[in-house]
Design a protein around this motif. Structure first.
Motif, PDB file in Angstrom:
ATOM      1  N   HIS A  35      62.526  42.981 -18.989  1.00 55.15           N
ATOM      2  CA  HIS A  35      63.765  43.770 -19.004  1.00 55.15           C
ATOM      3  C   HIS A  35      63.593  44.941 -19.975  1.00 55.15           C
ATOM      4  CE1 HIS A  35      67.895  44.772 -18.544  1.00 55.15           C
ATOM      5  NE2 HIS A  35      68.277  43.587 -18.098  1.00 55.15           N
ATOM      6  N   ASP A  78      72.713  37.618  -6.750  1.00 52.02           N
ATOM      7  CA  ASP A  78      72.865  37.199  -8.141  1.00 52.02           C
ATOM      8  C   ASP A  78      73.670  35.898  -8.178  1.00 52.02           C
ATOM      9  OD1 ASP A  78      72.882  37.236 -10.911  1.00 52.02           O
ATOM     10  OD2 ASP A  78      74.546  38.655 -11.048  1.00 52.02           O
ATOM     11  N   HIS A 107      68.433  35.942  -7.904  1.00 48.93           N
ATOM     12  CA  HIS A 107      68.394  36.289  -9.325  1.00 48.93           C
ATOM     13  C   HIS A 107      69.284  35.302 -10.065  1.00 48.93           C
ATOM     14  CE1 HIS A 107      70.018  38.535 -12.902  1.00 48.93           C
ATOM     15  NE2 HIS A 107      68.722  38.754 -13.072  1.00 48.93           N
ATOM     16  N   TYR A 131      70.267  34.390 -13.965  1.00 52.54           N
ATOM     17  CA  TYR A 131      70.171  34.660 -15.399  1.00 52.54           C
ATOM     18  C   TYR A 131      70.935  33.584 -16.164  1.00 52.54           C
ATOM     19  CZ  TYR A 131      70.626  36.903 -19.937  1.00 52.54           C
ATOM     20  OH  TYR A 131      70.581  37.168 -21.284  1.00 52.54           O
ATOM     21  N   GLY A 183      71.464  33.343 -19.689  1.00 53.15           N
ATOM     22  CA  GLY A 183      71.534  33.776 -21.078  1.00 53.15           C
ATOM     23  C   GLY A 183      72.461  32.962 -21.953  1.00 53.15           C
ATOM     24  N   GLY A 227      66.003  34.209 -15.638  1.00 51.44           N
ATOM     25  CA  GLY A 227      66.255  34.145 -17.063  1.00 51.44           C
ATOM     26  C   GLY A 227      65.947  35.343 -17.926  1.00 51.44           C
ATOM     27  N   GLY A 228      65.994  35.079 -19.239  1.00 49.85           N
ATOM     28  CA  GLY A 228      65.706  36.061 -20.268  1.00 49.85           C
ATOM     29  C   GLY A 228      64.702  35.504 -21.246  1.00 49.85           C
ATOM     30  N   SER A 274      61.853  37.203 -16.468  1.00 52.74           N
ATOM     31  CA  SER A 274      62.345  38.515 -16.891  1.00 52.74           C
ATOM     32  C   SER A 274      62.841  38.521 -18.342  1.00 52.74           C
ATOM     33  CB  SER A 274      63.450  38.999 -15.955  1.00 52.74           C
ATOM     34  OG  SER A 274      64.518  38.068 -15.886  1.00 52.74           O
TER      35      SER A 274
END
Length: 372
Positions: free
Chosen positions: A46, A142, A176, A178, A180, A221-222, A240
């Protein structure tokens, strides 16, 4: 008073407050990212952490051809830097739809991908992208796997994906997810919490593929869950993380399992000693991110320091012995949150083997770029 871990031969030549990037440390962090991911094809870092074309070119030179971003200015920055592939993992609505279409036309050498979680928004994107010279864009759906911010409930995603395939401007490309919200300090606890989102995501993928719908990629993810996603043995997985390329004191303190070092620091100076035991530095919240709650930085070379009030251009510090720190003394600080800290600076001075070797512009720190 510069820390020996971050040598600078002539700090007096650098104005303060300044953002510094230590190139050798970035290189080590990138090597660690590649090693954890198992190769460049499994990485989609990212760019919102650094917002610098020089770092896009650096990761591209190391074989990483995929990027992730949050703003159109970041997407344009990636394209102008020669980035081959960028996922805009942020809903495109309102005027940003037309701006994205313009961006797609202006940078034909870059593959742009979009993330969608709403059928009406997808229809707007479809109409705009269909009119571009490219005609269609890859679109990832997403998923909300617990963050509760954007994304569709995975249970409802199948119907959205089914409808997406009827929209001419969008080509369903994958999922996607994520996560976080997962911040457990212990890696095993983090792994247990992450398992639910992973199971849900791959169950949806398997259901889609069982119906003959190809899922080309799953972007996960992050930074905190990067060590977990990096070990997922599934085809098409792209990790990511963002923060770990520069790293910071926030993640360094919370997640000791992450094998990264802070590479972006702030040069600050003592500007006043208002009374014994107190210093004032030129490191206000216009130079270091004002989030999260609590200490916004870690000072190096000032043992026993306690951070006091901070305002726009000032930071008060109480320390046991301030006599060794006259006005003008340079100090280094590690930001707690590096991503919004980078966005406060026009450029970073690049330190290589103790010398100022380059200047890296933070070109995507704003929102517009040239995509008006």
């Amino acid at each position: 008073m510069i820390d020996l871990r971050y040598p600078i031969r002539d700090p007096d030549a650098i104005p303060s407050p300044s953002l510094l990037v230590f190139r050798e440390v970035v290189a080590r962090n990138l090597a660690a990212m590649l090693g954890m991911a198992g190769g460049p094809d499994r990485l989609r870092p990212h760019v919102k952490t650094h917002k610098m074309p020089a770092l896009v070119r650096m990761v591209e030179a190391n074989g990483v051809g995929k990027h992730k971003c949050a703003t159109l200015a970041e997407a344009e920055m990636v394209a102008r830097a020669g980035g081959r592939d960028v996922l805009i993992a942020y809903p495109m609505v309102g005027p940003n739809v037309a701006r994205l279409a313009s961006l797609v036309d202006r940078y034909p050498e870059t593959t742009f991908r979009v993330a969608v979680d709403d059928l009406e928004a997808a229809r707007g994107l479809s109409s705009a992208i269909e009119r571009t010279r490219r005609g269609s864009l890859p679109a990832l759906v997403d998923l909300d796997v617990g963050m509760g911010r954007t994304g569709i409930d995975p249970a409802a995603a199948f119907d959205l994906i089914d409808r997406l395939q009827t929209l001419p401007g969008l080509d369903f490309d994958g999922l996607h997810a994520y996560d976080g919200h997962i911040r457990e300090q212990d890696i095993e606890a983090r792994r247990r919490v992450a398992r639910s989102g992973l199971d849900t995501t791959f169950a949806l993928r398997d259901r889609l593929e069982g119906r003959g719908i190809e899922v080309r990629r799953v972007v996960l993810g992050g930074t905190p869950t990067f060590p977990i996603h990096a070990t997922v043995d599934e085809p098409g997985v792209e990790c990511s993380p963002g923060t770990c390329l520069l790293h910071d004191a926030g993640y360094g303190g919370k997640f000791p399992d992450l094998p990264f070092e802070p590479a972006a620091l702030l040069l600050t100076r003592v500007i006043s000693r208002p009374r014994p035991g107190r210093l004032c530095l030129d490191l206000g919240h216009k130079a270091v991110a004002a989030d999260p709650a609590g200490p916004r930085l870690t000072l190096l070379g000032l043992p026993g320091a306690a951070l006091g009030p901070q305002s726009e251009e000032h930071l008060v510090v109480d320390a046991p012995d301030t006599s060794r720190f006259p006005p003008g003394t340079p100090l280094l600080a590690i930001p707690t949150h590096v991503c919004p800290t980078c966005a406060l600076h026009d450029f970073a001075s690049v330190i290589d083997r103790g010398e100022v070797a380059d200047r890296w512009d933070v070109t995507a720190r704003g929102r517009e770029g040239t995509t008006r």
